[in-house]
Design an enzyme around this catalytic site. Structure first.
Site, PDB file in Angstrom:
ATOM      1  N   PHE A  11       7.573   1.724  11.705  1.00 42.96           N
ATOM      2  CA  PHE A  11       8.961   1.381  12.051  1.00 42.96           C
ATOM      3  C   PHE A  11       9.139  -0.132  11.976  1.00 42.96           C
ATOM      4  CE2 PHE A  11      12.811   1.444  14.864  1.00 42.96           C
ATOM      5  CZ  PHE A  11      13.560   2.295  14.062  1.00 42.96           C
ATOM      6  N   LYS A 128       2.535   0.955  -2.000  1.00 45.02           N
ATOM      7  CA  LYS A 128       1.857   0.881  -3.306  1.00 45.02           C
ATOM      8  C   LYS A 128       0.441   1.445  -3.250  1.00 45.02           C
ATOM      9  CE  LYS A 128       2.594  -3.563  -3.320  1.00 45.02           C
ATOM     10  NZ  LYS A 128       3.627  -3.684  -2.265  1.00 45.02           N
ATOM     11  N   VAL A 155       7.409   0.123  -6.759  1.00 45.34           N
ATOM     12  CA  VAL A 155       7.274  -0.870  -7.832  1.00 45.34           C
ATOM     13  C   VAL A 155       8.330  -1.968  -7.740  1.00 45.34           C
ATOM     14  CG1 VAL A 155       7.320  -1.242 -10.335  1.00 45.34           C
ATOM     15  CG2 VAL A 155       6.150   0.738  -9.396  1.00 45.34           C
ATOM     16  N   GLU A 212       4.269 -13.931   2.628  1.00 43.54           N
ATOM     17  CA  GLU A 212       3.580 -13.704   3.898  1.00 43.54           C
ATOM     18  C   GLU A 212       2.852 -14.984   4.327  1.00 43.54           C
ATOM     19  OE1 GLU A 212       3.821 -10.949   5.561  1.00 43.54           O
ATOM     20  OE2 GLU A 212       4.793  -9.701   4.044  1.00 43.54           O
ATOM     21  N   ASP A 223      -0.785  -7.995  -5.942  1.00 44.60           N
ATOM     22  CA  ASP A 223       0.359  -7.111  -5.746  1.00 44.60           C
ATOM     23  C   ASP A 223       0.854  -6.570  -7.097  1.00 44.60           C
ATOM     24  OD1 ASP A 223       2.814  -6.136  -4.134  1.00 44.60           O
ATOM     25  OD2 ASP A 223       3.733  -7.398  -5.665  1.00 44.60           O
ATOM     26  N   LYS A 227       1.135  -2.588  -9.087  1.00 42.62           N
ATOM     27  CA  LYS A 227       2.351  -2.079  -9.729  1.00 42.62           C
ATOM     28  C   LYS A 227       2.111  -1.769 -11.202  1.00 42.62           C
ATOM     29  CE  LYS A 227       5.254  -4.568  -6.438  1.00 42.62           C
ATOM     30  NZ  LYS A 227       6.182  -5.698  -6.215  1.00 42.62           N
ATOM     31  N   GLY A 325      13.285  -6.654  -0.151  1.00 45.22           N
ATOM     32  CA  GLY A 325      14.406  -6.624   0.775  1.00 45.22           C
ATOM     33  C   GLY A 325      14.400  -5.341   1.577  1.00 45.22           C
TER      34      GLY A 325
END
Length: 353
Positions: A11, A128, A155, A212, A223, A227, A325
């Site tokens: 959450f 991912k 992705v 981050e 990352d 993908k 986002g």
């Protein structure tokens, strides 16, 4: 009116945004999409777990300022998170998995997905890890249990590259792709082109919430590598693992490299790509590339993502949009639920006929 009971695993930003959308958009979704989402359980490492067979009020979940273990104050709640029990016992039709990505083995998200699918519950996820590492296994589990495993948001957040390629480009014969698949690294390169050094550009990305505290996964390409694996396996029929994809990031690019590219009429981008070779094998890579300004990816700026799909019948087809986002990624979860709803409605219609 179809009602889907959903259990939220995690959450944080994404599932909280989904709850916000449920609180605000339910009447619109009932009218336009033909279903309503009812949150019957939530589990979160910080807040604990709660089950309510009749449903939890989405607005209350979002607006209540729960402290650590705060779900323990709710009826049916506990201050401790028990993801396994929630996934297996909550009266949910769909498990919404939005926990953190573990690039090493995909856990605990892989187990979350297994438990749900083996319990004959659909899974939608933005994570991912389980998609890059265990998609083949999880899709087989879904098929065996007559449920769906959907992961559009893994992705490009809410930008529908997977579904677009599979549905609207069916028959166009995708031969490969190259993409800007990490908004943080793209933002950093754009700011370096505007005069900042690497460290300053990263610090600005962190201040804006793009990066981050530890930006390694973004700027070193890890990352993007996940993908690339997801897209190569999904769109090209590959069976790649993350270690099969060569990976180089942007941290070694200097301001002089950026300036030299600009003088040459090009710019640096971190590009994730995969191609089907003449012998049928698939090669994937992540690397900084100097792109000519007329290249379809060269003008993709800021935190935007884009993928250019190389097709046999149409040539390159490029899709761009938000790659991150809270609300954008929550929309990807909604789009997965819409896909499940449409598939079930089609099956029902077929059986009725």
């Amino acid at each position: 009116m179809k009602i889907y009971n959903i259990a939220l695993i995690g959450f944080g930003g994404v599932n909280r945004a989904l709850a916000e959308l449920i609180a605000r958009k339910s009447p619109l979704w009932e009218r336009d999409l033909g279903f309503r989402l009812n949150i019957v359980a939530v589990s979160d490492l910080h807040l604990g777990s709660v089950i309510s067979p009749n449903g939890l009020d989405a607005k209350t979940l979002v607006e209540a300022n729960f402290a650590k273990g705060g779900f323990g104050r709710l009826s049916g709640g506990s201050g401790e998170a028990d993801n396994e029990a929630i996934i297996k016992t909550a009266p949910a039709d769909i498990v919404v998995e939005a926990t953190y990505t573990n690039p090493a083995d995909g856990e605990p998200a892989v187990s979350h997905c297994r438990w749900a699918l083996n319990s004959s519950k659909h899974v939608v996820t933005t994570n991912k890890g389980p998609v890059a590492i265990a998609a083949r296994e999880l899709k087989a589990l879904a098929k065996a249990n007559n449920v769906h495993f959907e992961y559009e948001g893994s992705v490009m957040s809410g930008t529908p590259v997977i579904r677009m390629a599979e549905k609207t480009l069916a028959g166009a014969e995708v031969k490969g792709f190259e993409g800007i698949l990490n908004g943080t690294s793209n933002f950093v390169l754009c700011r370096m082109e505007e005069g900042l050094d690497f460290a300053s550009a990263v610090a600005e990305a962190q201040a804006l919430g793009y990066a981050e505290a530890d930006p390694t996964a973004d700027v070193e390409g890890f990352d993007v590598r996940l993908k690339v694996v997801i897209l190569a396996n999904e769109l090209l029929g590959a069976n790649l693992k993350p270690e099969d994809v060569s990976c180089n990031g942007i941290s070694k690019l200097s301001p002089s490299d950026i300036q030299a590219a600009a003088k040459a009429g090009s710019r640096w981008k971190l590009v994730g790509s995969a191609v089907r070779n003449a012998d049928g094998t698939i090669t994937g890579s992540v690397a900084p590339k100097q792109l000519a300004l007329e290249h379809p990816l060269a003008g993709v700026n800021g935190a935007t993502n884009a993928v250019s799909l190389n097709t046999e019948l149409l040539g390159p087809v490029t899709v761009s949009g938000p790659g991150a986002g809270r609300v954008e990624t929550a929309y990807a979860l909604l789009s997965d639920i819409v896909a499940i709803h449409n598939a079930q409605s089609a099956n029902f219609a077929k059986e009725a006929a």
